[in-house]
Design an enzyme around this catalytic site. Structure first.
Site, mmCIF file in Angstrom:
data_model
loop_
_atom_site.group_PDB
_atom_site.id
_atom_site.type_symbol
_atom_site.label_atom_id
_atom_site.label_comp_id
_atom_site.label_asym_id
_atom_site.label_seq_id
_atom_site.Cartn_x
_atom_site.Cartn_y
_atom_site.Cartn_z
ATOM 1 N N LYS A 219 27.795 47.095 37.330
ATOM 2 C CA LYS A 219 27.885 46.132 36.231
ATOM 3 C C LYS A 219 26.534 45.888 35.584
ATOM 4 O O LYS A 219 25.489 46.175 36.166
ATOM 5 C CB LYS A 219 28.484 44.824 36.753
ATOM 6 C CG LYS A 219 29.955 45.010 37.088
ATOM 7 C CD LYS A 219 30.803 43.822 36.796
ATOM 8 C CE LYS A 219 32.266 44.273 36.828
ATOM 9 N NZ LYS A 219 33.142 43.273 37.393
ATOM 10 N N ARG A 253 35.328 46.182 45.099
ATOM 11 C CA ARG A 253 35.787 47.175 44.123
ATOM 12 C C ARG A 253 34.582 48.025 43.759
ATOM 13 O O ARG A 253 33.578 47.497 43.278
ATOM 14 C CB ARG A 253 36.353 46.436 42.906
ATOM 15 C CG ARG A 253 36.998 47.319 41.852
ATOM 16 C CD ARG A 253 37.587 46.452 40.733
ATOM 17 N NE ARG A 253 38.162 47.274 39.682
ATOM 18 C CZ ARG A 253 37.465 47.792 38.681
ATOM 19 N NH1 ARG A 253 36.173 47.566 38.572
ATOM 20 N NH2 ARG A 253 38.071 48.527 37.760
HETATM 21 N N1 HH2 Z 1 35.821 44.627 36.833
HETATM 22 C C1 HH2 Z 1 36.204 45.534 35.923
HETATM 23 C C2 HH2 Z 1 37.539 45.894 35.807
HETATM 24 N N2 HH2 Z 1 38.482 45.344 36.602
HETATM 25 N N3 HH2 Z 1 39.050 43.884 38.336
HETATM 26 C C3 HH2 Z 1 38.692 42.977 39.241
HETATM 27 N N4 HH2 Z 1 39.615 42.437 40.048
HETATM 28 N N5 HH2 Z 1 37.408 42.575 39.387
HETATM 29 C C4 HH2 Z 1 36.419 43.068 38.610
HETATM 30 O O1 HH2 Z 1 35.244 42.634 38.765
HETATM 31 C C5 HH2 Z 1 36.753 44.055 37.643
HETATM 32 C C6 HH2 Z 1 38.111 44.433 37.530
HETATM 33 C C7 HH2 Z 1 35.199 46.154 35.035
HETATM 34 O O2 HH2 Z 1 35.860 46.969 34.209
HETATM 35 P P1 HH2 Z 1 35.285 48.029 33.253
HETATM 36 O O3 HH2 Z 1 34.031 47.476 32.697
HETATM 37 O O4 HH2 Z 1 36.380 48.436 32.358
HETATM 38 O O5 HH2 Z 1 34.826 49.257 34.099
HETATM 39 P P2 HH2 Z 1 35.243 49.837 35.496
HETATM 40 O O6 HH2 Z 1 36.727 49.825 35.539
HETATM 41 O O7 HH2 Z 1 34.646 51.206 35.492
HETATM 42 O O8 HH2 Z 1 34.629 48.941 36.531
#
Ligand code: HH2
Length: 275
Positions: A219, A253
């Site tokens: 992140k 995750r």
């Molecule tokens: N972060 C992302 C997506 N889904 N779900 C949960 N439960 N917690 C999180 O912190 C979380 C999540 C971030 O999403 P994105 O920026 O689209 O990228 P990536 O899916 O590669 O992490």
């Protein structure tokens, strides 16, 4: 014990949720097939590396990301879920859309990971009708605008209050506690200061007495702290995952499953089993 469709996941040891993104390919027609194949291959690789759950997402929730229609999202996600079934681990679908939840659950997904915590009309019902687990995540605002001016008086208290409300809504809809996971939503409508405070005080979420998931992998907060580009954030991400687990997270995750698993093996050996 987390009830996840036909799976029962012990939470005695921290679990790693491996991330499988099914994002559009820049090459149009032949490109889609290629990206499904690649996503499946990648997911199976993550299982080999020790992923306990795979989280399949067809819509990016990155700050500023454009929304995708349910039909398009399903076209991306369903073939990947199908291909990943042979991995033998529970499959989670990362979506905010009830229509996508319902179809993915019918196709065998064992978990719904919703960054909107089942706030879309019909989402609670879609999940309640299944035996799947659900991750309820906090987000201030919507992905497109959430990083513009996040504001809290007390970020921990406000996120906790929100999650408590969503847990109550889920229970009222008939989703039993054994199926619930909570997540403070690092980076979702939060400044670096908010994210650090949430991580520092993560232990306070234990009051909710539910398994806590932390998503810190790659992140922007890791970028801000290390100066590393997205694909070079593995070390910072692993450190953040370890801190989260030490403070009580039971599921992390992660994109980099092997690195996260190895670090957790060291932590577990030192700290022993926690509950
Ligand atoms: N972060 C992302 C997506 N889904 N779900 C949960 N439960 N917690 C999180 O912190 C979380 C999540 C971030 O999403 P994105 O920026 O689209 O990228 P990536 O899916 O590669 O992490």
């Amino acid at each position: 014990m987390l009830h996840c469709g036909k799976f029962r996941l012990s939470l005695d040891r921290p679990l790693v949720m491996g991330i499988v993104n099914v994002t559009p390919d820049s090459f149009s027609d032949g490109g889609r097939y290629f990206s499904v194949e690649r996503a499946v291959e990648h997911g199976l690789q993550l299982v080999e590396e020790g992923a306990d759950i795979l989280d399949v997402g067809g819509e990016s929730t990155r700050p500023g990301a454009e929304e995708v229609g349910a039909g398009e999202e399903l076209e991306r996600v369903l073939p990947v879920l199908d291909g990943l079934r042979r991995g033998g681990v529970p499959l989670s679908v990362d979506t905010m859309k009830p229509a996508v939840m319902a179809e993915a659950l019918a196709a065998g997904a064992a978990m719904v990971n919703d960054v909107r915590a089942l706030r879309e009309p019909g989402a609670l019902q879609a999940v309640a009708a299944s035996g799947a687990a659900v991750c309820l995540m906090h987000m201030q605002g919507a992905p497109r605008t959430m990083q513009q001016a996040p504001r809290y008086d007390d970020v921990v208290a406000e996120v906790k209050d929100f999650l408590l409300g969503r847990v109550r809504a889920a229970l009222e809809a008939g989703i039993v506690r054994e199926r619930l996971v909570i997540d403070p939503g690092f980076g979702f409508g939060k400044t670096l200061g908010h994210n650090l405070e949430l991580l520092r005080r993560l232990g306070e979420f234990m009051d909710l007495k539910l398994p806590l998931l932390a998503g810190l992998s790659r992140k922007s907060m890791i970028g801000a702290l290390t100066g590393a580009a997205v694909e070079e954030r593995v070390y910072g991400s692993v450190a953040a995952a370890m801190l989260a687990v030490q403070k009580g997270a039971r599921i992390v995750r992660a994109h980099d499953v092997k690195a996260t698993r190895d670090a957790l093996a060291v932590l577990e050996a030192v700290e022993g089993e926690k509950q």
